[in-house]
Design a protein around this motif. Structure first.
Motif, PDB file in Angstrom:
ATOM      1  N   ALA A 145      36.719  44.701  16.935  1.00 35.32           N
ATOM      2  CA  ALA A 145      37.649  43.583  17.140  1.00 35.32           C
ATOM      3  C   ALA A 145      38.343  43.219  15.834  1.00 35.32           C
ATOM      4  CB  ALA A 145      36.904  42.374  17.696  1.00 35.32           C
ATOM      5  N   GLY A 146      37.591  43.265  14.739  1.00 36.16           N
ATOM      6  CA  GLY A 146      38.174  42.991  13.429  1.00 36.16           C
ATOM      7  C   GLY A 146      39.245  43.998  13.059  1.00 36.16           C
ATOM      8  N   LEU A 147      39.038  45.261  13.425  1.00 37.18           N
ATOM      9  CA  LEU A 147      40.033  46.298  13.151  1.00 37.18           C
ATOM     10  C   LEU A 147      41.315  46.058  13.956  1.00 37.18           C
ATOM     11  CD1 LEU A 147      37.799  49.496  12.987  1.00 37.18           C
ATOM     12  CD2 LEU A 147      39.149  48.521  11.115  1.00 37.18           C
ATOM     13  N   VAL A 148      41.167  45.603  15.205  1.00 41.66           N
ATOM     14  CA  VAL A 148      42.338  45.276  16.020  1.00 41.66           C
ATOM     15  C   VAL A 148      43.169  44.201  15.323  1.00 41.66           C
ATOM     16  CG1 VAL A 148      43.125  44.228  18.184  1.00 41.66           C
ATOM     17  CG2 VAL A 148      41.296  45.934  18.215  1.00 41.66           C
ATOM     18  N   ALA A 149      42.491  43.149  14.862  1.00 42.98           N
ATOM     19  CA  ALA A 149      43.184  42.059  14.157  1.00 42.98           C
ATOM     20  C   ALA A 149      43.795  42.555  12.852  1.00 42.98           C
ATOM     21  CB  ALA A 149      42.216  40.910  13.896  1.00 42.98           C
ATOM     22  N   ALA A 150      43.052  43.398  12.119  1.00 44.34           N
ATOM     23  CA  ALA A 150      43.523  43.894  10.821  1.00 44.34           C
ATOM     24  C   ALA A 150      44.772  44.755  10.974  1.00 44.34           C
ATOM     25  CB  ALA A 150      42.418  44.698  10.135  1.00 44.34           C
ATOM     26  N   ILE A 151      44.787  45.624  11.984  1.00 43.31           N
ATOM     27  CA  ILE A 151      45.972  46.464  12.223  1.00 43.31           C
ATOM     28  C   ILE A 151      47.178  45.593  12.568  1.00 43.31           C
ATOM     29  CG2 ILE A 151      46.981  48.186  13.773  1.00 43.31           C
ATOM     30  CD1 ILE A 151      44.130  49.397  13.990  1.00 43.31           C
ATOM     31  N   GLY A 152      46.955  44.598  13.424  1.00 45.71           N
ATOM     32  CA  GLY A 152      48.033  43.690  13.787  1.00 45.71           C
ATOM     33  C   GLY A 152      48.583  42.940  12.583  1.00 45.71           C
ATOM     34  N   LEU A 153      47.677  42.427  11.734  1.00 46.70           N
ATOM     35  CA  LEU A 153      48.105  41.692  10.544  1.00 46.70           C
ATOM     36  C   LEU A 153      48.884  42.588   9.592  1.00 46.70           C
ATOM     37  CD1 LEU A 153      44.960  39.516   9.674  1.00 46.70           C
ATOM     38  CD2 LEU A 153      47.169  38.706  10.502  1.00 46.70           C
ATOM     39  N   THR A 154      48.415  43.824   9.402  1.00 45.91           N
ATOM     40  CA  THR A 154      49.091  44.745   8.484  1.00 45.91           C
ATOM     41  C   THR A 154      50.523  45.014   8.928  1.00 45.91           C
ATOM     42  OG1 THR A 154      46.996  45.829   7.919  1.00 45.91           O
ATOM     43  CG2 THR A 154      49.023  47.046   7.449  1.00 45.91           C
ATOM     44  N   LEU A 155      50.712  45.286  10.212  1.00 41.55           N
ATOM     45  CA  LEU A 155      52.052  45.553  10.733  1.00 41.55           C
ATOM     46  C   LEU A 155      52.959  44.335  10.573  1.00 41.55           C
ATOM     47  CD1 LEU A 155      51.116  47.540  13.976  1.00 41.55           C
ATOM     48  CD2 LEU A 155      51.965  48.457  11.805  1.00 41.55           C
TER      49      LEU A 155
END
Length: 444
Positions: A234-244
């Motif tokens: 779940a953290g990776l999902v949020a991290a990818i979204g934030l990076t983009l």
């Protein structure tokens, strides 16, 4: 019941992204982009380390300690556990985090449609913040449904809007990458690294991670292995979204110099959207950003109220939430630019402590070695507190002769070597105590 379905993991990741995706996420990347100009990508790499990488590690660290920030911090000392946790909740709650959500919502959702003469009167921000925190208080009394809906509906909508901005800016650019301002001419990576502090997402991760862990448990993850696994995903999902999001917004800022330099990222983003889409686009973005800021505000007030009402006997959740909303409203009326300026010294002093604490908690073998925690945090604090005083523009000329030899000191990361040396000293002390204790037992 240990494994969650992929759609549940993605839903929790979007919920986590929704909680992070508030004020700082919208305003600092455009500001960095406008100031960094052609040095954008180097500066953004440093920014992503502290604004994406560290929050992800923070969420994982919280999961490893069972979703308890005070428990994580008290590995240094019980009193430090309370003091550090209180400091985090105050900073992300009524002092900076929550007030900033209202200020950003005002700057992007209301200010573009208010005349200069009306804005200069001062009362529009007061009225807006009063309404904003009244709604925050009402929603904080039952936030679970709101956060779930935001994670499934608003966050994807915001991502679509930002993606549209990116496509439009590529097809019809406002301008090219601008010139590099003085602050980003030398070591743009480390300047971006320090700018990432301002999002407060690493501190937010220590609180929002707890919300995510509760949601994961509610969906059936019982054992520790499942909990940690789903939290990481779940953290990776949020991290990818934030990076983009960060890459897009910083690019928009970097191409905006032709529109004139602005005081803060909210003004930059509003100017770009007005240029690309006109008033209707600015209105749509303003509504979406306002809802995103409101979601973050509810998350911050709810988390802080739960902690303080549990910490202080006899203090009810409702009264705590009301007090926090009143305090946040008062700070919000300082205005966005002033809130950012005041927050810099506090975050400069506090952030390195949070970073070191998170990194130590990622290594299970150190869990019982209090000496490692104590001396690593002491080494960090000796430098970070002085850096905070410097950011406050107090005279600390003696610090240059005392700390000037430290690697990366001039870049604001001089605390790194003392933290490592402190941890190594603490580890040696722990081993020495263990050896002496073993020797005494064998001699008995």
């Amino acid at each position: 019941m240990g494994n969650l379905k992929s759609k549940d993991t993605i839903s929790i990741g979007l919920m986590l992204l929704a909680l992070f995706f508030g004020a700082g996420n919208m305003i600092f990347p455009p500001a960095l982009g406008q100031a960094a100009g052609s040095n954008l990508w180097s500066a953004m790499t440093g920014f992503i380390v502290t604004a994406v990488g560290l929050p992800l590690l923070g969420v994982i660290a919280i999961a490893l300690t069972g979703g308890n920030l005070q428990k994580m911090a008290q590995k240094v000392h019980p009193w430090f556990g309370i003091a550090f946790t209180v400091a985090v909740y105050i900073v992300i709650g009524p002092l900076f985090g929550a007030p900033r959500t209202a200020s950003v919502a005002f700057e992007m959702g209301a200010l573009p449609f208010i005349s200069e003469s009306l804005h200069s009167a001062g009362w529009p921000l007061l009225v807006y913040s009063l309404i904003f925190f009244t709604i925050t208080y009402y929603l904080s009394l039952n936030p679970s449904k709101l956060v779930d809906r935001i994670g499934k509906i608003l966050t994807p909508l915001l991502l679509v809007i930002i993606a549209t901005l990116l496509v439009k800016s590529i097809l019809n650019p406002v301008g090219g990458l601008g010139s590099v301002t003085e602050a980003y001419q030398e070591n743009p990576f480390f300047k971006g690294f320090m700018d990432g502090y301002l999002t407060m997402d690493t501190l937010g991760a220590l609180v929002f991670g707890i919300v995510a862990i509760r949601a994961i448990r509610e969906r059936g993850a019982k054992d520790e292995k499942s909990l940690i696994s789903v939290t990481v995903k779940a953290g990776l999902v949020a991290a990818i979204g934030l990076t983009l999001v960060y890459l897009t917004l910083s690019y928009l800022g970097a191409t905006s110099q032709s529109l004139g330099m602005s005081e803060n990222g909210g003004q930059i983003l509003t100017s770009v959207v007005l240029e690309l889409f006109g008033t209707p686009g600015a209105l749509l973005l303003g509504i979406a950003v306002t809802l995103a800021c409101l979601t973050t505000s509810v998350g911050l007030v709810t988390s802080s109220s739960l902690y303080f009402s549990g910490l202080i006997p006899g203090l009810s959740y409702k009264k705590t939430a009301a007090a926090l909303c009143i305090a946040a409203m008062a700070v919000a009326n300082m205005g966005l630019t002033q809130i950012i300026a005041v927050s810099v010294p506090v975050l400069t002093a506090l952030y390195p402590l949070a970073i070191v604490l998170i990194l130590l908690n990622l290594f299970p073998m150190l869990q019982e070695m209090r000496e490692v925690y104590v001396f690593a945090l002491i080494g960090t604090a000796l430098v970070s507190i002085v850096d905070g005083l410097k950011a406050l523009q107090l005279s600390v000329s003696w610090a240059e002769s005392l700390y000037g030899w430290l690697p990366l000191y001039s870049e604001g990361i001089g605390w790194l070597l003392p933290a490592i040396l402190g941890a190594l000293f603490g580890y040696g002390l722990y081993r020495l105590k263990s050896y002496n204790a073993l020797t005494r037992r064998e001699s008995m």
